[in-house]
Design an enzyme around this catalytic site. Structure first.
Site, PDB file in Angstrom:
ATOM      1  N   GLY A 284      10.438   3.324  -5.962  1.00 51.62           N
ATOM      2  CA  GLY A 284      10.312   4.707  -5.490  1.00 51.62           C
ATOM      3  C   GLY A 284       9.948   4.737  -4.016  1.00 51.62           C
TER       4      GLY A 284
ATOM      5  N   ASP B 106       0.945   5.085  -5.532  1.00 56.58           N
ATOM      6  CA  ASP B 106      -0.022   4.989  -6.634  1.00 56.58           C
ATOM      7  C   ASP B 106      -1.246   4.134  -6.286  1.00 56.58           C
ATOM      8  OD1 ASP B 106       1.896   6.388  -8.086  1.00 56.58           O
ATOM      9  OD2 ASP B 106       2.797   4.553  -8.884  1.00 56.58           O
TER      10      ASP B 106
ATOM     11  N   GLY C 252      18.061  -1.359 -11.493  1.00 55.81           N
ATOM     12  CA  GLY C 252      19.089  -2.223 -10.939  1.00 55.81           C
ATOM     13  C   GLY C 252      19.400  -3.378 -11.858  1.00 55.81           C
TER      14      GLY C 252
ATOM     15  N   GLU D  58       5.172  -3.309  -7.511  1.00 55.69           N
ATOM     16  CA  GLU D  58       5.079  -4.442  -8.436  1.00 55.69           C
ATOM     17  C   GLU D  58       6.455  -4.923  -8.929  1.00 55.69           C
ATOM     18  OE1 GLU D  58       3.677  -2.594 -11.812  1.00 55.69           O
ATOM     19  OE2 GLU D  58       3.394  -4.430 -12.975  1.00 55.69           O
TER      20      GLU D  58
HETATM   21  O1  F6P Z   1       5.333   4.641  -8.562  1.00 60.03           O
HETATM   22  C1  F6P Z   1       5.507   5.783  -7.817  1.00 60.03           C
HETATM   23  C2  F6P Z   1       5.854   6.941  -8.695  1.00 60.03           C
HETATM   24  O2  F6P Z   1       5.981   8.036  -7.832  1.00 60.03           O
HETATM   25  C3  F6P Z   1       4.895   7.212  -9.839  1.00 60.03           C
HETATM   26  O3  F6P Z   1       3.712   7.813  -9.420  1.00 60.03           O
HETATM   27  C4  F6P Z   1       5.756   8.035 -10.762  1.00 60.03           C
HETATM   28  O4  F6P Z   1       5.350   7.915 -12.102  1.00 60.03           O
HETATM   29  C5  F6P Z   1       7.101   7.423 -10.575  1.00 60.03           C
HETATM   30  O5  F6P Z   1       7.097   6.760  -9.326  1.00 60.03           O
HETATM   31  C6  F6P Z   1       8.247   8.402 -10.623  1.00 60.03           C
HETATM   32  O6  F6P Z   1       9.406   7.732 -10.264  1.00 60.03           O
HETATM   33  P1  F6P Z   1      10.878   8.340 -10.258  1.00 60.03           P
HETATM   34  O7  F6P Z   1      10.797   9.815 -10.328  1.00 60.03           O
HETATM   35  O8  F6P Z   1      11.462   7.861  -8.980  1.00 60.03           O
HETATM   36  O9  F6P Z   1      11.538   7.745 -11.448  1.00 60.03           O
END
Ligand code: F6P
Length: 361
Positions: free
Chosen positions: A12, A139, A77, A115
């Site tokens: 993200g 996060d 991916g 991670e």
């Molecule tokens: O890890 C970042 C984060 O924004 C989390 O807080 C959230 O749960 C997740 O990614 C949402 O990811 P996406 O909407 O990109 O699937």
């Protein structure tokens, strides 16, 4: 010394990615006379006909305050397959990627990610390809670094949201609930809750009970404060229950805020509203701290490569950027210590975590 290195962003997006990219390019080109190739759309951009862009000091000019990533990103991916909840890294895409990196004459990679992305980077390292990781996530749940860039900007946005909810909550004598991100950790909720004067903070590390939550709302009511602001982490857990998903098949967390709103409304007879802050926490310009941290991480990542370090991640510890094995970042997520100072201070000033035995604290 490497002649040419690659850089990619995975997972993200987070405010500050472009600050890192800019610092990597300026340091690599200006300090170490390296060329930098940007790989688009995370590791996926190395596969097939590679999608790359040559990055120069000129081409990264002006990107420091820009949100998102100029390289694009993916959080799904072909490099990871989940089998029974455990990640597996099939040989083939990595083999193809290594062959393409060779053709592209990219001798080392700087990988910006959380991670999941860093776990893929570690696979390249294990196959002998030089990699340095840069920890990214709003996060702040990566082990081995005190802060990730993106986190402070997310807190600023969540804090502003709480400030705004505060005035409308007070005007209408309502219970307002703000659902924030954070995956299975409560860092964003805790920090924003403290900065934005929440009355209740619900985090995954401290399972909550509605008895305790309602007691707090009614205690405030009887002391003359006829409104309550609650910040709830998307991964927060009611005692004895599991996490809530907005999309269970994709394991996408969400829905706890609305659930809390409905139950509190039923149990207290007070009007309640829920706001899900969502991707507003991730988009837009990084704040000063994230620009500074991203810049420091980027420069230190290139310096680490130039010093011959591989399989490492830059990390902030005691205010200084150091390097740690990438495996340290991937081994476990960093959760909020429930007996830590921030939780203690929050309780000291009267914030409730709505634990069943909250009155014991
Ligand atoms: O890890 C970042 C984060 O924004 C989390 O807080 C959230 O749960 C997740 O990614 C949402 O990811 P996406 O909407 O990109 O699937």
């Amino acid at each position: 010394m490497y002649k040419q290195i690659g850089i990619l962003t995975g997972g993200g997006d987070a405010p500050g990615l472009n600050a890192v990219i800019r610092a990597v390019v300026r340091t690599a080109v200006g300090e170490f006379d390296m060329k930098v190739i940007g790989i688009e759309d995370s590791f996926e951009g190395i596969l097939g006909t590679p999608r790359t862009v040559s990055l120069t000091t000129k081409s990264v000019s002006g990107i420091l305050p820009r949100g998102g990533t100029i390289l694009g990103t993916r959080n799904k991916g072909s490099f990871v397959k989940m089998v029974d909840g455990t990640p597996h890294f099939p040989e083939m895409p990595i083999g193809e990627a290594l062959a393409n990196l060779d053709i592209l004459e990219i001798e080392a990679l700087i990988v910006l990610g959380g991670e999941g992305t860093l776990a893929i980077a570690e696979q390249f390292h294990k196959r002998g390809f030089p990699v340095i990781g840069v920890p990214k996530t709003i996060d702040n749940d990566l082990a081995a670094t005190e802060f990730t860039f993106g986190f402070m900007t997310a807190i600023d946005i969540a804090t502003e949201a709480l400030d705004r909810l505060h005035t409308t909550a007070a005007s209408h004598d309502r219970v307002m609930i703000l659902e924030v991100m954070g995956r299975n950790t409560g860092w964003i909720a805790l920090h924003a809750g403290l900065a934005g004067s929440a009355d209740v903070i619900l985090i995954p590390e401290i399972p909550f009970s509605f008895d305790s939550l309602v007691r707090k709302v009614l205690d405030r009511e009887s002391s003359g404060s006829r409104f309550t602001n609650i910040v709830v982490a998307e991964g927060a857990l009611e005692v004895g229950k599991g996490e809530m998903y907005s999309d269970a098949s994709a394991l996408r967390l969400g829905g706890i805020g609305e659930y809390v709103r409905r139950r509190v409304g039923e149990l207290t007879d007070k009007e309640s509203r829920c706001v899900v802050l969502g991707h507003l926490q991730r988009g837009g310009s990084p704040n000063a701290f994230d620009r500074m941290l991203g810049t420091n991480f980027g420069a230190c990542a290139v310096r680490a490569l130039a010093n011959g370090e591989v399989g490492k991640m830059v990390a902030l510890q005691a205010g200084t950027v150091i390097t740690v094995p990438i495996s340290d970042a991937c081994s476990a997520i960093k959760t909020v210590p429930i007996n830590g100072q921030l939780v203690r201070s929050a309780r000291d000033i009267g914030i409730s975590f709505a634990a069943p035995n909250e009155s014991d604290f």
